[in-house]
Design a protein around this motif. Structure first.
Motif, mmCIF file in Angstrom:
data_model
loop_
_atom_site.group_PDB
_atom_site.id
_atom_site.type_symbol
_atom_site.label_atom_id
_atom_site.label_comp_id
_atom_site.label_asym_id
_atom_site.label_seq_id
_atom_site.Cartn_x
_atom_site.Cartn_y
_atom_site.Cartn_z
ATOM 1 N N ILE A 184 0.068 -14.854 6.876
ATOM 2 C CA ILE A 184 -0.312 -14.128 5.488
ATOM 3 C C ILE A 184 -1.885 -13.943 5.620
ATOM 4 O O ILE A 184 -2.192 -12.853 4.823
ATOM 5 N N ASN A 185 -2.645 -14.470 6.188
ATOM 6 C CA ASN A 185 -4.030 -14.363 6.115
ATOM 7 C C ASN A 185 -4.829 -13.172 6.891
ATOM 8 O O ASN A 185 -5.667 -12.824 6.637
ATOM 9 N N TYR A 186 -4.026 -12.334 7.694
ATOM 10 C CA TYR A 186 -4.513 -11.361 8.267
ATOM 11 C C TYR A 186 -3.598 -10.107 8.374
ATOM 12 O O TYR A 186 -3.736 -9.095 9.237
ATOM 13 N N LEU A 187 -2.436 -10.014 7.529
ATOM 14 C CA LEU A 187 -1.557 -8.923 7.424
ATOM 15 C C LEU A 187 -1.834 -8.235 6.285
ATOM 16 O O LEU A 187 -2.323 -8.500 5.121
ATOM 17 N N PHE A 188 -1.103 -6.813 6.476
ATOM 18 C CA PHE A 188 -1.059 -6.192 5.225
ATOM 19 C C PHE A 188 0.396 -6.273 4.635
ATOM 20 O O PHE A 188 1.235 -5.830 4.817
ATOM 21 N N ASN A 189 0.157 -7.468 3.638
ATOM 22 C CA ASN A 189 1.526 -8.055 3.305
ATOM 23 C C ASN A 189 2.303 -6.983 2.358
ATOM 24 O O ASN A 189 3.691 -7.341 2.473
ATOM 25 N N SER A 190 1.831 -6.335 1.674
ATOM 26 C CA SER A 190 2.555 -5.657 0.785
ATOM 27 C C SER A 190 3.502 -4.583 1.331
ATOM 28 O O SER A 190 4.245 -4.090 0.656
ATOM 29 N N SER A 191 3.086 -4.032 2.544
ATOM 30 C CA SER A 191 3.838 -3.239 3.430
ATOM 31 C C SER A 191 3.186 -1.821 2.963
ATOM 32 O O SER A 191 3.085 -1.687 1.705
ATOM 33 N N ILE A 192 3.270 -0.952 3.794
ATOM 34 C CA ILE A 192 2.874 0.492 3.425
ATOM 35 C C ILE A 192 3.726 1.074 2.529
ATOM 36 O O ILE A 192 3.271 1.746 1.412
ATOM 37 N N GLN A 193 5.001 0.983 2.846
ATOM 38 C CA GLN A 193 6.059 1.802 1.884
ATOM 39 C C GLN A 193 5.913 1.253 0.573
ATOM 40 O O GLN A 193 5.873 1.971 -0.297
ATOM 41 N N GLU A 194 5.593 -0.137 0.367
ATOM 42 C CA GLU A 194 5.497 -0.430 -1.247
ATOM 43 C C GLU A 194 4.367 -0.203 -1.723
ATOM 44 O O GLU A 194 4.097 -0.432 -3.129
ATOM 45 N N ILE A 195 3.581 0.615 -1.436
ATOM 46 C CA ILE A 195 2.316 0.950 -1.954
ATOM 47 C C ILE A 195 2.834 1.717 -3.115
ATOM 48 O O ILE A 195 2.076 2.069 -4.239
ATOM 49 N N GLU A 196 3.770 2.509 -2.790
ATOM 50 C CA GLU A 196 4.520 3.792 -3.676
ATOM 51 C C GLU A 196 5.392 2.861 -4.914
ATOM 52 O O GLU A 196 5.143 3.533 -6.154
ATOM 53 N N ASN A 197 5.322 1.532 -4.935
ATOM 54 C CA ASN A 197 5.618 1.000 -6.164
ATOM 55 C C ASN A 197 4.667 0.106 -6.945
ATOM 56 O O ASN A 197 4.834 -0.437 -7.648
ATOM 57 N N SER A 198 3.457 0.330 -6.362
ATOM 58 C CA SER A 198 2.283 -0.324 -6.863
ATOM 59 C C SER A 198 1.829 0.234 -8.153
ATOM 60 O O SER A 198 2.055 1.438 -8.230
ATOM 61 N N ASP A 199 1.318 -0.523 -9.145
ATOM 62 C CA ASP A 199 0.658 0.096 -10.387
ATOM 63 C C ASP A 199 -0.878 -0.159 -10.448
ATOM 64 O O ASP A 199 -1.378 -0.014 -11.509
#
Length: 684
Positions: A350-365
């Motif tokens: 978890i310390n070195y990944l883009f954990n949210s994932s690229i696709q989930e950026i669309e669901n971010s607020d």
């Protein structure tokens, strides 16, 4: 769900769908030129006409919302006559130059005219001629072919975020142009070539190179950055002719960056195809027996503690794994993948990944950037952020000034003290962040290069974990890595970290504690040679190769199979497209030869053994093309020391970021255009 009747067949559809989308659900193929799934609806071309009950005229299915009880016919005589009429209008001014058009064989207009075109024209007036426009070194224009679908305009405005394309004039005088006829200032500009349904916009570097049916098509992944865009590599013989995007909604959708698309001509230039040995200050051609003997004798004569290895930014998992096994076999733990000393914590994935994932950026607020410039560091990730901003108005904040990101953002701090206030919940932005439901924090390598790098990574992680933003449903903690080899190298523990000393390798390098340095396709490490013996193994004669004492030629990423892990932790496979040039050997085979000579045994007996051994060492591996399962409950928290300093985002030489790009004439042209623009901006 509402229902619609299409060709006497009842179909359920979702609210908000158009008639065209409903027709596709019914299996009816609707011709179109202007409509595209990822762009706004224009309704320009009228090729998608269908018949609707109780309507005297055919309707444009792309622009008509589907409604309950509609009765649609897509194959009636009325529809066929209407489409043939539209096609006749589209071909009125279109030149008959298919034999010399690069779009030939891949042209939507060609395909549709086969079904709806006439063998003659009723148009007797003079044909329209449109002057070709200048759009930079990447896009070749022949605007007389343009049918005014406006896909390129909508892409530039909506997806790329660079509204430089538009239409001027009306009716027959309408023209698509860059308003000031300048190069498109976007890292995504090449995608308009794929979007163009005719031959008006084609690839300038690929012009007259080959026909599509002559090319061998191989599905692979991109290694120019850490995103891991899915691509298709088209080759002719041993040459890579072009690279096109491959659909993957989880990563790059159907777009790719210009560097991914056009740097491939660098695969043909400045190649290392023979072993070389430096004699009397000059590199002399050699053979494998001689270089293996020289390297092995040199290694045997040096204390293993004074031997070090460094791996480059485009190395595969197998290459890194076999290289590490060789170095350990030689008795050294001095190896590193980082080009600059930035803080890493390899204890948990978890310390070195883009954990949210690229696709989930669309669901971010809520999105917060800390020392990151996603436009240059991960172009396709930046495009996803823009998509979220356009569709939902995603608010973006930044600590540090990244420059133009193609979407609006607010700078809320430029020093590490501002980060401290955020972590300690002493700032207004902390309260806004805690009120959001699905926030994202993106920490760039520039922030981790600071003296406060450890404090930033561990402090932000602590803040997110305590406030419930790291859990099984949503993980807001993200590290934006820049190189395709970074995640794999951390997974395989290819670094020299000693207790609290995160930068042992760099300190030893600065103190000149190494007598022999083995660079594996590594050209970005800042290094000044004195008396060290330098071994360079790679595909291109770039920076380090120029100072090397021995050069071992190995294939580029298109010339050998390789596994890569993208910034999300997604395991993907790059496929061999062409054979290695000259007498170059695959990396792991070179390591086998060296170990056989020095230790009298091979590291791996075959490629399958290497693959199995490599996959067994990948942390949290869930298989190909899937995200890893991460621990989000037992998070190990550390503390770092805060140093008051300015957050400087390191400038990236985008078009010259690696050896392949630097060897590319197309990338050189792009850089030249950019430098001229910057010069004009300063002098103007």
């Amino acid at each position: 769900m509402p229902k619609i009747i299409i060709n006497d067949k009842e179909i359920e559809f979702k609210d908000g769908m158009t008639v065209l989308q409903a027709c596709e659900l019914a299996g009816a193929e609707i011709p179109r030129f202007c409509y595209h799934e990822r762009l706004s609806i224009a309704g320009n071309c009228r090729m998608c006409l269908v018949e609707m009950e109780k309507s005297q005229k055919p309707i444009a299915s792309c622009a008509m919302p589907a409604a309950e009880g509609m009765k649609i016919k897509t194959n009636s005589k009325m529809v066929e006559k209407a489409r043939k009429g539209v096609m006749e209008f589209l071909l009125v001014n279109h030149p008959l130059d298919c034999p010399v058009c690069d779009q030939g064989g891949e042209c939507d207009l060609q395909d549709q005219s086969l079904y709806y075109g006439f063998d003659g024209s009723r148009f007797k007036e003079n044909k329209r001629l449109v002057k070709d426009k200048y759009m930079g070194p990447l896009i070749k224009t022949q605007m007389t072919r343009c049918i005014h679908c406006t896909r390129c305009i909508r892409f530039a405005t909506e997806v790329a975020g660079v509204p430089e394309l538009g239409a001027i004039g009306r009716g027959e005088d309408m023209e698509i142009t860059t308003y000031l006829e300048k190069s498109m200032a976007s890292e995504l500009s090449g995608n308009v070539i794929d979007l163009c349904p005719v031959g008006a916009l084609t690839s300038k570097p690929y012009a007259f190179e080959a026909r599509p049916w002559e090319l061998k098509k191989t599905e692979s992944v991109d290694v120019m950055d850490a995103v891991g865009s899915n691509i298709r590599i088209d080759s002719y013989g041993w040459e890579v002719k072009r690279i096109l995007p491959r659909l993957n909604n989880s990563i790059n959708e159907e777009w790719i960056s210009d560097k991914t698309r056009y740097a491939c001509d660098g695969l043909l230039k400045q190649r290392l195809d023979k072993p070389y040995i430096r004699k009397d200050g000059k590199l002399i051609e050699s053979n494998w027996d001689e270089v293996i003997d020289l390297v092995s004798s040199k290694i045997n004569s040096i204390d293993p503690k004074r031997i070090a290895g460094h791996v480059g930014c485009m190395s595969s998992l197998e290459t890194i794994n076999s290289f590490k096994k060789l170095l350990i076999s030689l008795g050294t733990n001095n190896f590193e993948f980082r080009e600059k000393p930035f803080y890493i914590n390899p204890e948990q994935k978890i310390n070195y990944l883009f954990n949210s994932s690229i696709q989930e950026i669309e669901n971010s607020d809520f999105l917060l950037l800390i020392g990151a410039n996603p436009r240059k560091e991960a172009t396709m990730l930046n495009a996803r952020i823009r998509k979220s901003f356009v569709s939902s108005g995603l608010p973006v904040f930044s600590m540090g000034n990244p420059g133009d990101l193609t979407y609006p953002y607010k700078i809320i701090g430029e020093t590490t003290d501002d980060i401290k206030k955020f972590i300690n919940e002493e700032s207004e932005i902390s309260n806004k962040f805690k009120k959001s439901k699905r926030p994202i924090v993106i920490i760039g390598e520039s922030a981790l290069e600071l003296k406060s790098g450890k404090y930033i990574l561990e402090g932000v992680k602590d803040f997110l974990f305590k406030n419930g933003f790291i859990n099984d449903k949503w993980n807001a903690f993200n590290i934006l890595t820049q190189n395709s080899s970074t995640i794999g190298a951390i997974d395989l523990n290819f670094f020299d970290i000693q207790q609290e000393n995160n930068f042992a390798f760099f300190q030893k390098l600065e103190k000149k504690e190494f007598d022999l340095l083995y660079f594996l396709a590594s050209d970005e490490l800042n290094f000044d040679k004195e008396n060290e013996f330098i071994i360079y193994q790679g595909s291109h004669g770039d920076k380090i190769a120029q100072i090397a004492d021995v050069i071992l030629p190995s294939p580029a990423y298109t010339e050998q199979n390789g596994l890569f892990i993208n910034l999300e932790g997604r395991l993907q496979k790059a496929v061999k497209v062409t054979n290695p040039i000259g007498s170059s050997k695959e990396d792991w085979k070179i390591f086998n030869l060296l170990n056989k000579k020095i230790k009298n045994n091979e590291l791996f007996t075959n490629y399958k053994e290497l693959i199995d051994d490599t996959l067994s060492k990948v942390k949290n591996n869930t298989g190909f093309d899937s995200l890893p399962n991460l621990e989000t409950k037992n998070i190990k928290l550390k503390k770092g020391e805060l140093v008051s300093e300015k957050i400087l985002i390191r400038e990236i030489d985008y078009y010259f970021s690696n050896a392949i790009a630097r060897a590319s004439k197309t990338m050189s042209d792009c850089k030249l255009i950019k430098s001229k623009k910057n010069q004009n901006r300063l002098t103007g």
